[in-house]
Motif scaffolding. Structure first.
Motif, PDB file in Angstrom:
ATOM      1  N   LEU A   1      -9.058  -2.690  -8.601  1.00  0.00           N
ATOM      2  CA  LEU A   1      -9.244  -3.699  -7.554  1.00  0.00           C
ATOM      3  C   LEU A   1     -10.727  -3.915  -7.283  1.00  0.00           C
ATOM      4  N   THR A   2     -11.053  -5.080  -6.731  1.00  0.00           N
ATOM      5  CA  THR A   2     -12.422  -5.356  -6.259  1.00  0.00           C
ATOM      6  C   THR A   2     -12.569  -4.814  -4.838  1.00  0.00           C
ATOM      7  N   LYS A   3     -13.797  -4.844  -4.320  1.00  0.00           N
ATOM      8  CA  LYS A   3     -14.027  -4.350  -2.960  1.00  0.00           C
ATOM      9  C   LYS A   3     -13.334  -5.216  -1.918  1.00  0.00           C
ATOM     10  N   ASP A   4     -12.955  -6.443  -2.291  1.00  0.00           N
ATOM     11  CA  ASP A   4     -12.242  -7.342  -1.378  1.00  0.00           C
ATOM     12  C   ASP A   4     -10.730  -7.183  -1.473  1.00  0.00           C
TER      13      ASP A   4
ATOM     14  N   GLU B   1     -17.484  12.275  -7.788  1.00  0.00           N
ATOM     15  CA  GLU B   1     -16.863  11.207  -8.566  1.00  0.00           C
ATOM     16  C   GLU B   1     -16.276  10.192  -7.582  1.00  0.00           C
ATOM     17  N   GLU B   2     -16.870   9.019  -7.536  1.00  0.00           N
ATOM     18  CA  GLU B   2     -16.437   8.012  -6.568  1.00  0.00           C
ATOM     19  C   GLU B   2     -15.215   7.268  -7.100  1.00  0.00           C
ATOM     20  N   LYS B   3     -14.129   7.355  -6.332  1.00  0.00           N
ATOM     21  CA  LYS B   3     -12.881   6.716  -6.750  1.00  0.00           C
ATOM     22  C   LYS B   3     -12.972   5.202  -6.608  1.00  0.00           C
ATOM     23  N   GLY B   4     -12.162   4.502  -7.408  1.00  0.00           N
ATOM     24  CA  GLY B   4     -12.084   3.051  -7.329  1.00  0.00           C
ATOM     25  C   GLY B   4     -11.473   2.595  -6.015  1.00  0.00           C
ATOM     26  N   TYR B   5     -11.604   1.299  -5.746  1.00  0.00           N
ATOM     27  CA  TYR B   5     -11.157   0.742  -4.464  1.00  0.00           C
ATOM     28  C   TYR B   5      -9.653   0.892  -4.255  1.00  0.00           C
ATOM     29  N   TYR B   6      -8.887   0.991  -5.333  1.00  0.00           N
ATOM     30  CA  TYR B   6      -7.430   1.134  -5.203  1.00  0.00           C
ATOM     31  C   TYR B   6      -7.076   2.304  -4.291  1.00  0.00           C
ATOM     32  N   PHE B   7      -7.782   3.421  -4.457  1.00  0.00           N
ATOM     33  CA  PHE B   7      -7.392   4.634  -3.751  1.00  0.00           C
ATOM     34  C   PHE B   7      -7.691   4.575  -2.259  1.00  0.00           C
ATOM     35  N   SER B   8      -8.673   3.765  -1.863  1.00  0.00           N
ATOM     36  CA  SER B   8      -8.950   3.603  -0.440  1.00  0.00           C
ATOM     37  C   SER B   8      -8.122   2.473   0.171  1.00  0.00           C
ATOM     38  N   MET B   9      -7.530   1.627  -0.667  1.00  0.00           N
ATOM     39  CA  MET B   9      -6.784   0.473  -0.165  1.00  0.00           C
ATOM     40  C   MET B   9      -5.274   0.604  -0.316  1.00  0.00           C
ATOM     41  N   ARG B  10      -4.802   1.667  -0.944  1.00  0.00           N
ATOM     42  CA  ARG B  10      -3.370   1.761  -1.210  1.00  0.00           C
ATOM     43  C   ARG B  10      -2.543   2.033   0.041  1.00  0.00           C
ATOM     44  N   ASN B  11      -3.199   2.281   1.153  1.00  0.00           N
ATOM     45  CA  ASN B  11      -2.464   2.425   2.408  1.00  0.00           C
ATOM     46  C   ASN B  11      -2.341   1.099   3.144  1.00  0.00           C
ATOM     47  N   ASP B  12      -2.949   0.043   2.594  1.00  0.00           N
ATOM     48  CA  ASP B  12      -2.917  -1.290   3.188  1.00  0.00           C
ATOM     49  C   ASP B  12      -1.677  -2.028   2.665  1.00  0.00           C
ATOM     50  N   GLU B  13      -0.768  -2.339   3.559  1.00  0.00           N
ATOM     51  CA  GLU B  13       0.496  -2.957   3.169  1.00  0.00           C
ATOM     52  C   GLU B  13       0.288  -4.298   2.467  1.00  0.00           C
ATOM     53  N   LYS B  14      -0.722  -5.055   2.900  1.00  0.00           N
ATOM     54  CA  LYS B  14      -0.978  -6.356   2.280  1.00  0.00           C
ATOM     55  C   LYS B  14      -1.411  -6.197   0.824  1.00  0.00           C
TER      56      LYS B  14
ATOM     57  N   VAL C   1      -0.689  -3.631  -1.138  1.00  0.00           N
ATOM     58  CA  VAL C   1       0.486  -3.164  -1.883  1.00  0.00           C
ATOM     59  C   VAL C   1       1.435  -4.321  -2.173  1.00  0.00           C
ATOM     60  N   ASP C   2       1.645  -5.197  -1.186  1.00  0.00           N
ATOM     61  CA  ASP C   2       2.498  -6.371  -1.403  1.00  0.00           C
ATOM     62  C   ASP C   2       1.911  -7.289  -2.474  1.00  0.00           C
ATOM     63  N   MET C   3       0.574  -7.430  -2.457  1.00  0.00           N
ATOM     64  CA  MET C   3      -0.083  -8.273  -3.464  1.00  0.00           C
ATOM     65  C   MET C   3       0.163  -7.734  -4.869  1.00  0.00           C
ATOM     66  N   ILE C   4       0.071  -6.407  -5.028  1.00  0.00           N
ATOM     67  CA  ILE C   4       0.308  -5.792  -6.345  1.00  0.00           C
ATOM     68  C   ILE C   4       1.768  -5.964  -6.758  1.00  0.00           C
ATOM     69  N   LEU C   5       2.690  -5.760  -5.825  1.00  0.00           N
ATOM     70  CA  LEU C   5       4.112  -5.930  -6.138  1.00  0.00           C
ATOM     71  C   LEU C   5       4.419  -7.374  -6.529  1.00  0.00           C
ATOM     72  N   ASP C   6       3.791  -8.322  -5.839  1.00  0.00           N
ATOM     73  CA  ASP C   6       3.967  -9.737  -6.202  1.00  0.00           C
ATOM     74  C   ASP C   6       3.434 -10.009  -7.608  1.00  0.00           C
ATOM     75  N   GLU C   7       2.272  -9.418  -7.923  1.00  0.00           N
ATOM     76  CA  GLU C   7       1.665  -9.620  -9.236  1.00  0.00           C
ATOM     77  C   GLU C   7       2.604  -9.177 -10.354  1.00  0.00           C
ATOM     78  N   PHE C   8       3.347  -8.105 -10.122  1.00  0.00           N
ATOM     79  CA  PHE C   8       4.242  -7.577 -11.157  1.00  0.00           C
ATOM     80  C   PHE C   8       5.654  -8.162 -11.060  1.00  0.00           C
ATOM     81  N   GLY C   9       5.854  -9.072 -10.112  1.00  0.00           N
ATOM     82  CA  GLY C   9       7.150  -9.736 -10.001  1.00  0.00           C
ATOM     83  C   GLY C   9       8.253  -8.846  -9.480  1.00  0.00           C
ATOM     84  N   VAL C  10       7.897  -7.836  -8.681  1.00  0.00           N
ATOM     85  CA  VAL C  10       8.917  -6.956  -8.109  1.00  0.00           C
ATOM     86  C   VAL C  10       9.491  -7.648  -6.876  1.00  0.00           C
ATOM     87  N   GLU C  11      10.788  -7.814  -6.873  1.00  0.00           N
ATOM     88  CA  GLU C  11      11.419  -8.625  -5.849  1.00  0.00           C
ATOM     89  C   GLU C  11      11.731  -7.831  -4.590  1.00  0.00           C
ATOM     90  N   GLN C  12      11.865  -8.573  -3.483  1.00  0.00           N
ATOM     91  CA  GLN C  12      12.315  -8.013  -2.221  1.00  0.00           C
ATOM     92  C   GLN C  12      13.832  -7.818  -2.317  1.00  0.00           C
TER      93      GLN C  12
END
Length: 670
Positions: A426-429, A512-525, A527-538
């Motif tokens: 992920l990017t910093k945004d 060793e500085e971790k990528g942004y994924y590890f600091s953002m994986r607690n953000d529901e938005k 996580v939803d964006m990643i699930l949408d990207e992979f086409g995982v349905e509700q």
């Protein structure tokens, strides 16, 4: 019956093919009834494990007890009718039937009575775990020798005296014909087989522990499993593919934890040449920073520790040289700052990193030419050549890597759950980050993961032309980037500070500085964006990861993003037990919902058999469903629905006269 509009002409070819399997209205109708019945069964239980790291005894025990699922079944079935010791003994028998039987026969005075009681109880457990499957599926899981007998016992409930006498006669005959031991072993194995429908491994079978090869043997024999590759699995895949840096890393990690069993005994790779070279080249070097991490279960005498440390340093220096050579071939990786052998002032004993100079712990490098630090000596070249041959020609390793390729991928989507080992860059945004997979090819998200998997597979394909050979050579090199590249979805850190931890005392270089994924994986938005990207349905969709141990002792929660992301690496590896405070998480997804199981350290298989000890586990309900999930709610259910719709169209084609019923070419024998 009201039929919906079908385009029979458009589907004619497909319907003709389908009619070969179901040539009559009766055949098609029977199959629809069968599939509808299957769709309404409770969903099978899925079992998720991650980061096993060669801890084969704990892994095998967790498989046998299904993360406490068998114990739960026994408690539900027998409640207060059995003492806790009796339930524990029954569970141990189910986990380890052969070994437990040997103990019982030495201690039990009335073995015939014990056989009667025990077989009755085992049949009850087997009946319960088989209840969510069709008789056909259960029958396929039964051993040939006892298939008929077990079917009779499972489907005969002793509700009246005649049935009771019938069941009792079957069990008495099993005992009188001296087949009781074989029968008990068989039915215990059936229970283990049926209690879990699908096993998911979220990566990292290999490294640190002593028995990765045993884990792989266990998986190869398991009925239904899949794996999303981890960074340590890919390291071994790279070693087998012929990446010499991966080969050095694999050996270095084994020496660091003094666990050579997988390499030497598992895959038959001889390290004598390395040992002889190390003793000579580093004879006067204490190699203190390379002393192995020895556990109480794997003690070493001082002489063995010294030799291991010398071998550890020798292979590490070769690793740094070869890594630097590969990185220099691929400037597009932007990893030139990791060619640290070129940053050392060998006279002063210092190293410059990011413009800052640090003193070296040791600058004893008898095999390094300061003018050409990446060049291997003739002795080192001979060792690498020998190791390369050993890894790429090991038959056992070949079989295991083929299993990883056959059952594995970079990610998997299963019943609304997105599985991958580590991260999505992920990017910093918080947006998906583009990564240059190959020169000029930038990808992100799902496409990055898919194409990475395809690149990995190309390393094992026989090229048919020059372009294919270049692709394969690049893929073999790329295993190193997947292992330690900053944008690798299997690593996702700015660097792997292996060199710094060995040679620089200043701990600021170890970070060793971790990528942004590890600091953002607690953000529901996010996580939803990643699930949408992979086409995982509700609804009720999740991401399930491993890779980074959950630090329970520091209060970290494995459930993140409001329950949408779960991290199940709690530290199977003994090396992590102090750090995490536990010995691993596993996840169970059954028809009623998700249960996260937190495990305490496993003592040993011997303790489990002789004293009935089990892994002490704590179950945490993650998510419970409003109603019990059925097969129709799963991926398989959607496939069944497509099949049912197709069969209904076939029925319509028969009844409307579009197709004519016909006799089977090979009618079933009566």
């Amino acid at each position: 019956m009201a039929y919906k509009k079908y385009d029979l002409k458009k589907d004619e070819r497909y319907l003709q093919l389908l009619s070969q399997s179901f040539p009559t209205i009766a055949d098609a109708s029977t199959e629809i009834i069968n599939l509808e019945a299957i769709a309404n069964l409770p969903k099978g239980t899925e079992h998720f494990l991650a980061d096993i790291h060669g801890e084969y005894q704990a892994f095998q025990h967790v498989l046998k007890n299904a993360s406490g699922n068998i114990k739960r079944k026994v408690n539900e079935l027998f409640g207060d009718t059995l003492r806790s010791t009796e339930k524990r003994e029954l569970c141990t028998l189910i986990y380890y039937p052969e070994q437990k039987l040997a103990l019982v026969k030495r201690e039990e005075k009335d073995i015939k009575d014990w056989y009667h009681i025990t077989i009755y109880r085992l049949v009850e457990v087997c009946r319960d775990v088989s209840s969510k499957y069709t008789r056909s599926k259960v029958r396929k899981a039964l051993p040939v020798d006892f298939s008929y007998i077990i079917q009779e016992l499972l489907h005969e409930h002793a509700d009246d005296k005649d049935k009771t006498d019938y069941v009792s006669a079957i069990i008495s005959t099993i005992i009188s014909t001296r087949r009781a031991d074989d029968f008990i072993i068989a039915i215990c194995e059936v229970i283990q087989r049926l209690v879990i429908d699908q096993l998911h491994i979220l990566g990292d079978v290999y490294d640190r522990g002593p028995g990765a090869h045993i884990v792989m043997d266990t998986l190869k024999a398991y009925h239904t499993w899949d794996i999303t590759w981890g960074n340590h699995d890919v390291l071994w895949m790279g070693a087998y593919a012929g990446n010499d840096a991966c080969i050095c890393n694999v050996i270095r990690i084994a020496l660091r934890y003094a666990n050579m069993t997988t390499i030497e005994d598992g895959y038959g790779i001889n390290l004598i040449q390395l040992a002889t070279f190390a003793m000579d080249a580093y004879a006067n070097d204490p190699c203190e920073e390379f002393m192995p991490k020895v556990s109480k279960d794997n003690p070493l005498d001082e002489r063995s520790k010294t030799l291991t440390a010398q071998m550890h340093k020798a292979i590490s220096v070769m690793q740094f040289k070869i890594e630097s050579q590969i990185i220099s071939r691929h400037p597009e990786w932007k990893m030139d700052d990791r060619r640290l052998l070129n940053s050392i002032d060998y006279k002063k004993g210092t190293i410059k990193i990011k413009g800052k100079e640090y003193p070296m712990r040791s600058c004893n490098f008898p095999t390094i030419d300061p003018k050409n630090p990446d060049k291997l000596t003739k002795e080192e070249e001979a060792i690498i050549e020998k190791l390369h041959q050993s890894f790429t020609s090991s038959e056992k390793l070949r079989g295991h890597i083929r299993s990883l390729l056959r059952h594995g991928c970079m990610y998997n989507i299963f019943n609304h759950n997105l599985l991958y080992h580590a991260s999505i860059p992920l990017t910093k945004d918080g947006e998906l980050k583009e990564v240059e997979l190959k020169p000029g090819l930038k990808l992100k998200g799902k496409e990055l993961m898919y194409q990475t998997g395809m690149l990995i597979r190309s390393a094992f394909q026989v090229p048919t032309d020059e372009e294919g050979e270049e692709e394969r050579d690049y893929a073999i090199d790329y295993f190193l980037y997947l292992w330690c590249g900053p944008d690798s979805p299997l690593f996702d850190k700015d660097k792997m500070a292996t060199f710094e931890r060995y040679f620089i005392a200043d701990k600021e270089t170890h970070q060793e500085e971790k990528g942004y994924y590890f600091s953002m994986r607690n953000d529901e938005k996010v996580v939803d964006m990643i699930l949408d990207e992979f086409g995982v349905e509700q609804p009720n969709r999740h991401i399930i990861n491993g890779h980074v141990p959950v630090h329970v002792v520091k209060g970290e929660n494995p459930i993140k993003a409001n329950g949408k992301l779960m991290v199940i690496d709690g530290g199977f590896s003994q090396a992590y037990h102090k750090e995490t405070g536990i010995a691993g998480y596993t996840l169970v997804f059954h028809s009623r919902g998700f249960q996260l199981v937190q495990h305490e350290p496993f003592t040993s298989t011997e303790d489990a058999i002789e004293r009935g000890t089990d892994i002490v586990s704590t179950m945490q309900i993650v998510e419970m469903n409003e109603r019990r999930l059925r097969v129709e709610d799963t991926d398989k259910g959607r496939e069944l629905r497509h099949q049912i719709d197709a069969l209904k169209e076939l029925l319509y084609a028969y009844r409307s006269g579009f197709l004519t019923e016909h006799e089977r070419k090979n009618p079933p024998k009566i």
